[in-house]
Every structure is written in C-alpha cells, then in structure tokens.
Design a protein around this motif. Structure first.
Motif, PDB file in Angstrom:
ATOM      1  N   TRP A 188      42.485  51.525  40.710  1.00 29.13           N
ATOM      2  CA  TRP A 188      42.476  51.042  39.323  1.00 29.13           C
ATOM      3  C   TRP A 188      43.031  49.625  39.231  1.00 29.13           C
ATOM      4  O   TRP A 188      42.496  48.764  38.535  1.00 29.13           O
ATOM      5  CB  TRP A 188      43.294  52.003  38.468  1.00 29.13           C
ATOM      6  N   THR A 189      44.129  49.372  39.966  1.00 32.87           N
ATOM      7  CA  THR A 189      44.751  48.046  39.962  1.00 32.87           C
ATOM      8  C   THR A 189      43.820  46.995  40.550  1.00 32.87           C
ATOM      9  O   THR A 189      43.649  45.901  39.995  1.00 32.87           O
ATOM     10  CB  THR A 189      46.069  48.079  40.741  1.00 32.87           C
ATOM     11  N   VAL A 190      43.222  47.315  41.695  1.00 36.96           N
ATOM     12  CA  VAL A 190      42.307  46.364  42.333  1.00 36.96           C
ATOM     13  C   VAL A 190      41.103  46.099  41.428  1.00 36.96           C
ATOM     14  O   VAL A 190      40.657  44.953  41.288  1.00 36.96           O
ATOM     15  CB  VAL A 190      41.850  46.909  43.702  1.00 36.96           C
ATOM     16  N   PHE A 191      40.596  47.125  40.790  1.00 33.06           N
ATOM     17  CA  PHE A 191      39.433  46.980  39.910  1.00 33.06           C
ATOM     18  C   PHE A 191      39.728  46.014  38.770  1.00 33.06           C
ATOM     19  O   PHE A 191      38.950  45.089  38.497  1.00 33.06           O
ATOM     20  CB  PHE A 191      39.038  48.360  39.365  1.00 33.06           C
ATOM     21  N   TYR A 192      40.854  46.195  38.101  1.00 27.39           N
ATOM     22  CA  TYR A 192      41.174  45.359  36.944  1.00 27.39           C
ATOM     23  C   TYR A 192      41.729  43.988  37.333  1.00 27.39           C
ATOM     24  O   TYR A 192      41.918  43.146  36.467  1.00 27.39           O
ATOM     25  CB  TYR A 192      42.156  46.080  36.021  1.00 27.39           C
ATOM     26  N   SER A 193      41.979  43.764  38.628  1.00 22.28           N
ATOM     27  CA  SER A 193      42.397  42.426  39.042  1.00 22.28           C
ATOM     28  C   SER A 193      41.254  41.429  38.964  1.00 22.28           C
ATOM     29  O   SER A 193      41.479  40.216  39.032  1.00 22.28           O
ATOM     30  CB  SER A 193      42.951  42.468  40.473  1.00 22.28           C
ATOM     31  N   PHE A 194      40.031  41.916  38.823  1.00 22.38           N
ATOM     32  CA  PHE A 194      38.864  41.045  38.692  1.00 22.38           C
ATOM     33  C   PHE A 194      38.479  40.834  37.230  1.00 22.38           C
ATOM     34  O   PHE A 194      37.374  40.358  36.943  1.00 22.38           O
ATOM     35  CB  PHE A 194      37.676  41.630  39.462  1.00 22.38           C
ATOM     36  N   THR A 195      39.357  41.195  36.318  1.00 21.47           N
ATOM     37  CA  THR A 195      39.084  41.031  34.891  1.00 21.47           C
ATOM     38  C   THR A 195      40.086  40.053  34.277  1.00 21.47           C
ATOM     39  O   THR A 195      41.055  39.647  34.921  1.00 21.47           O
ATOM     40  CB  THR A 195      39.192  42.381  34.154  1.00 21.47           C
ATOM     41  N   SER A 196      39.843  39.699  33.039  1.00 21.78           N
ATOM     42  CA  SER A 196      40.750  38.805  32.313  1.00 21.78           C
ATOM     43  C   SER A 196      41.687  39.609  31.410  1.00 21.78           C
ATOM     44  O   SER A 196      41.972  39.185  30.285  1.00 21.78           O
ATOM     45  CB  SER A 196      39.948  37.802  31.481  1.00 21.78           C
ATOM     46  N   SER A 197      42.153  40.763  31.886  1.00 29.14           N
ATOM     47  CA  SER A 197      43.017  41.638  31.087  1.00 29.14           C
ATOM     48  C   SER A 197      44.281  40.909  30.667  1.00 29.14           C
ATOM     49  O   SER A 197      44.925  40.232  31.472  1.00 29.14           O
ATOM     50  CB  SER A 197      43.387  42.884  31.893  1.00 29.14           C
ATOM     51  N   GLY A 198      44.621  41.039  29.403  1.00 29.00           N
ATOM     52  CA  GLY A 198      45.837  40.423  28.887  1.00 29.00           C
ATOM     53  C   GLY A 198      46.895  41.463  28.611  1.00 29.00           C
ATOM     54  O   GLY A 198      47.447  42.076  29.529  1.00 29.00           O
ATOM     55  N   LEU A 199      47.197  41.685  27.334  1.00 27.98           N
ATOM     56  CA  LEU A 199      48.175  42.697  26.969  1.00 27.98           C
ATOM     57  C   LEU A 199      47.681  44.095  27.300  1.00 27.98           C
ATOM     58  O   LEU A 199      48.458  44.957  27.700  1.00 27.98           O
ATOM     59  CB  LEU A 199      48.498  42.594  25.472  1.00 27.98           C
ATOM     60  N   LEU A 200      46.353  44.314  27.186  1.00 31.98           N
ATOM     61  CA  LEU A 200      45.735  45.598  27.476  1.00 31.98           C
ATOM     62  C   LEU A 200      44.587  45.389  28.464  1.00 31.98           C
ATOM     63  O   LEU A 200      43.988  44.309  28.511  1.00 31.98           O
ATOM     64  CB  LEU A 200      45.210  46.251  26.194  1.00 31.98           C
ATOM     65  N   PRO A 201      44.270  46.421  29.282  1.00 32.12           N
ATOM     66  CA  PRO A 201      43.149  46.283  30.214  1.00 32.12           C
ATOM     67  C   PRO A 201      41.835  46.059  29.468  1.00 32.12           C
ATOM     68  O   PRO A 201      41.610  46.625  28.397  1.00 32.12           O
ATOM     69  CB  PRO A 201      43.137  47.630  30.952  1.00 32.12           C
ATOM     70  N   SER A 202      40.998  45.231  30.047  1.00 34.97           N
ATOM     71  CA  SER A 202      39.675  44.979  29.469  1.00 34.97           C
ATOM     72  C   SER A 202      38.655  44.911  30.596  1.00 34.97           C
ATOM     73  O   SER A 202      39.007  44.753  31.769  1.00 34.97           O
ATOM     74  CB  SER A 202      39.667  43.669  28.686  1.00 34.97           C
ATOM     75  N   LEU A 203      37.391  45.026  30.232  1.00 33.10           N
ATOM     76  CA  LEU A 203      36.313  45.002  31.217  1.00 33.10           C
ATOM     77  C   LEU A 203      35.597  43.655  31.246  1.00 33.10           C
ATOM     78  O   LEU A 203      34.421  43.574  31.610  1.00 33.10           O
ATOM     79  CB  LEU A 203      35.316  46.127  30.912  1.00 33.10           C
ATOM     80  N   ASP A 204      36.305  42.603  30.875  1.00 35.33           N
ATOM     81  CA  ASP A 204      35.745  41.247  30.898  1.00 35.33           C
ATOM     82  C   ASP A 204      35.905  40.685  32.314  1.00 35.33           C
ATOM     83  O   ASP A 204      36.929  40.100  32.650  1.00 35.33           O
ATOM     84  CB  ASP A 204      36.467  40.366  29.875  1.00 35.33           C
ATOM     85  N   PHE A 205      34.892  40.876  33.161  1.00 37.76           N
ATOM     86  CA  PHE A 205      34.994  40.492  34.566  1.00 37.76           C
ATOM     87  C   PHE A 205      34.908  38.965  34.721  1.00 37.76           C
ATOM     88  O   PHE A 205      34.074  38.304  34.114  1.00 37.76           O
ATOM     89  CB  PHE A 205      33.879  41.154  35.384  1.00 37.76           C
ATOM     90  N   VAL A 206      35.814  38.459  35.568  1.00 38.88           N
ATOM     91  CA  VAL A 206      35.856  37.013  35.821  1.00 38.88           C
ATOM     92  C   VAL A 206      35.776  36.729  37.314  1.00 38.88           C
ATOM     93  O   VAL A 206      36.048  35.604  37.749  1.00 38.88           O
ATOM     94  CB  VAL A 206      37.141  36.402  35.237  1.00 38.88           C
ATOM     95  N   GLY A 207      35.425  37.714  38.117  1.00 41.48           N
ATOM     96  CA  GLY A 207      35.307  37.516  39.554  1.00 41.48           C
ATOM     97  C   GLY A 207      36.655  37.240  40.208  1.00 41.48           C
ATOM     98  O   GLY A 207      37.639  37.939  39.961  1.00 41.48           O
ATOM     99  N   PHE A 208      36.699  36.195  41.019  1.00 43.89           N
ATOM    100  CA  PHE A 208      37.915  35.857  41.757  1.00 43.89           C
ATOM    101  C   PHE A 208      38.759  34.814  41.035  1.00 43.89           C
ATOM    102  O   PHE A 208      39.636  34.195  41.653  1.00 43.89           O
ATOM    103  CB  PHE A 208      37.559  35.345  43.160  1.00 43.89           C
ATOM    104  N   ASP A 209      38.523  34.608  39.741  1.00 43.98           N
ATOM    105  CA  ASP A 209      39.284  33.591  39.004  1.00 43.98           C
ATOM    106  C   ASP A 209      40.781  33.880  39.008  1.00 43.98           C
ATOM    107  O   ASP A 209      41.603  32.956  39.122  1.00 43.98           O
ATOM    108  CB  ASP A 209      38.782  33.503  37.554  1.00 43.98           C
TER     109      ASP A 209
END
Length: 308
Positions: free
Chosen positions: A48-69
């Motif tokens: 779960w952590t690795v998956f959401y590390s590729f998103t722009s999650s802020g205060l809450l998890p989100s599915l806005d993927f940003v790749g390796f940014d």
C-alpha cells in the motif's frame, strides 16, 4: 494406468502426504492467524505504501498518479540527503563500536572476575531505559553549561571544549555516544552468553600449546561464535534503520538540519507537512536500502547452506 499409479501398485503402497508436512501439525495450525496477520499488516501495508508513493497524496491518500515525481523531489531535497549521510555515519559507528566494545566487555567478564553480577547489571541497566530518557540524560551531560564541559572548566581547564550537540559538524557523534551507552550492554550480554557456551577444553588446549589469549580469541573463539555475531548484527542493524526518538530527544534534528535522520524526515513529511506522497516515497527508499543489505546477506547465509 499412469506411471505414478503403476509405481504405487507395484510397491503395494498408496501415495500419502510426506510425513514432514504432518510433523507438528497442531503448532502449524496455531500459527496460521499470526501468519495471516503478518501478511495483511506487514506485506499489505508495505504494498500500500509503495503504491501511494507514486501519487500526489497530501493530507489524505489520493489516486492522482505522478510517476516518479515524488522520488525526484526526494533526492533533490537537501534535508533528505543530509539524513542519509547521517544514517550512514551513525550506522557505521554503531556497527563497529557496538561489536568491539560489547565483545571486549564480555571477554573481560568471562575471565570470572569478582562482582561479575554487579558489573553485568550496571552495564546492562541503560538498556532498560527508553530512548527518550537516554536522549534527555545525554542532552544534559553534553550541555556545555551543565555537563562535561562545565565540570572540566570548573576544575581549571578553561580552554576545554566539548559541545557536540551544538556543533553541526559533529552533532551526529553526540547521538552515537548516547546510543552506544544504551545499547552496548545488550550486545555484551549476547556475546557473554556465546562465550559461556565455548567448551572449556578449548581454553585448556590453547594454554597447553602456549597460544596467547588474544590469539585464541581472534583465531579460535571468534570464528566459533559466528551465529552470535550474526544475531548481534541483526539487532544492531534494526535499531540503526529505525532511529528516531533518540534524535528527537537530544537535538530535534538540529542544529538546523544537521542531525536529521530518515525516520524523522518521514514523520515530519507525513504528519508535519501533511505530504503523504513524499513520506511514502521516503519510506519506500528506506525499505529499498534495507533490502539491498539483507537480500545478499540472506542469500549468502542460507543459499550456500542449501546448496551444500
């Protein structure tokens, strides 16, 4: 009739599950809840952590993927680079000095000195304290207005300087001192248990052959204690990776960011800056660092034995 059936018919035996699988069956069944918990909590949360590390999650998890940014930002942040450098220095010092001091103390106690029990208790006592208490104690000891520097200067040595927690160049070594004070006692006890397991006949043979004590330790005793050293190394390494509360209690990452460590960086990003994506990326990199170290070691440790 298949080959397996023919073989079974020819031998007069029916196929049965291997006896090895049925051995300690009750214990294996009882361990199923623990194994499921480990899979869900540790493996599941890691994925779960690795998956959401590729998103722009802020205060809450989100599915806005940003790749390796998130990773690009991470390795472009000076604070993260400082924390990695500090962890490398802290880890190297802890591995070397914990093993050397712990083994030396254990070897001295193994000589069956008087009041061994009292010395063992005194040396192990710091391990009973929390890292917060240890950090606060050593914050006072290393305070130039209250601790070692103040005491030495009051004795007449006015030019004496010893303020590692207030010097950005050596602050990490002040943290190492506190960590060694707390953790070396445990390593000493582990080493002492290993030394007490050495057959006394080995020492008698070494004395008969006229081998010096230090050579006996280096060339005979230490190789025999390899599993003990591996256990101690694993315990030290686990403490190195997760160092956090000692740093917070002593320096809070200061002066400036001079004593920053990865665990503190993750905590600050996730809960202070409310940037879950960046915190997850830092956590993933910490996991990758551990894997780079542990996987080759595990392969050499267990793969070689299996091949043998």
């Amino acid at each position: 009739m298949s080959t397996a059936e023919s073989s079974a018919a020819g031998t007069g035996k029916t196929s049965r599950p291997p006896a090895r699988l049925l051995k300690n069956l009750t214990a294996k069944i009882a361990a199923i809840p623990m194994m499921l918990t480990a899979l869900v909590v540790f493996v599941g949360c890691t994925v779960w952590t690795v998956f959401y590390s590729f998103t722009s999650s802020g205060l809450l998890p989100s599915l806005d993927f940003v790749g390796f940014d998130q990773y690009d930002r991470l390795w472009g942040t000076r604070r993260w680079l400082v924390s990695i450098n500090n962890l490398a220095i802290y880890g190297a010092c802890m591995l070397v000095f914990s093993m050397v001091i712990g083994f030396t103390l254990a070897a001295l106690l193994d000589r069956k000195i008087r009041f061994e029990g009292a010395f063992r208790t005194i040396l192990l006592y710091p391990f009973a304290l929390s890292f917060i208490v240890t950090g606060l104690v050593w914050q006072w000891i290393l305070n130039p207005d209250l601790g070692v520097q103040h005491v030495v200067r009051s004795m007449g040595w006015e030019s004496f300087n010893f303020d590692p927690l207030y010097n950005a160049d050596i602050v990490i070594y002040g943290i190492v001192i506190a960590a060694l004070w707390q953790g070396t006692g445990l390593i000493m006890v582990i080493m002492l248990a290993g030394l007490r397991g050495i057959d006394e006949d080995i020492w008698k043979a070494a004395r008969v052959d006229g081998i010096p004590v230090w050579k006996t330790y280096v060339f005979v005793i230490v190789p025999m204690m390899r599993p003990v050293f591996v256990t101690a190394l694993v315990m030290i390494a686990s403490g190195i990776v997760k160092v956090y509360d000692l740093v917070v209690a002593q320096t809070s990452g200061g002066p400036g960011i001079a004593s920053e460590v990865p665990a503190k960086y993750v905590y600050d990003r996730m809960f202070g800056s409310q940037n879950l994506g960046q915190g997850f990326a830092a956590s993933t990199m910490m996991l990758l660092m551990v894997a780079i170290i542990l996987i080759p070691w595990a392969y050499l440790e267990f793969g070689g034995k299996k091949r043998g």
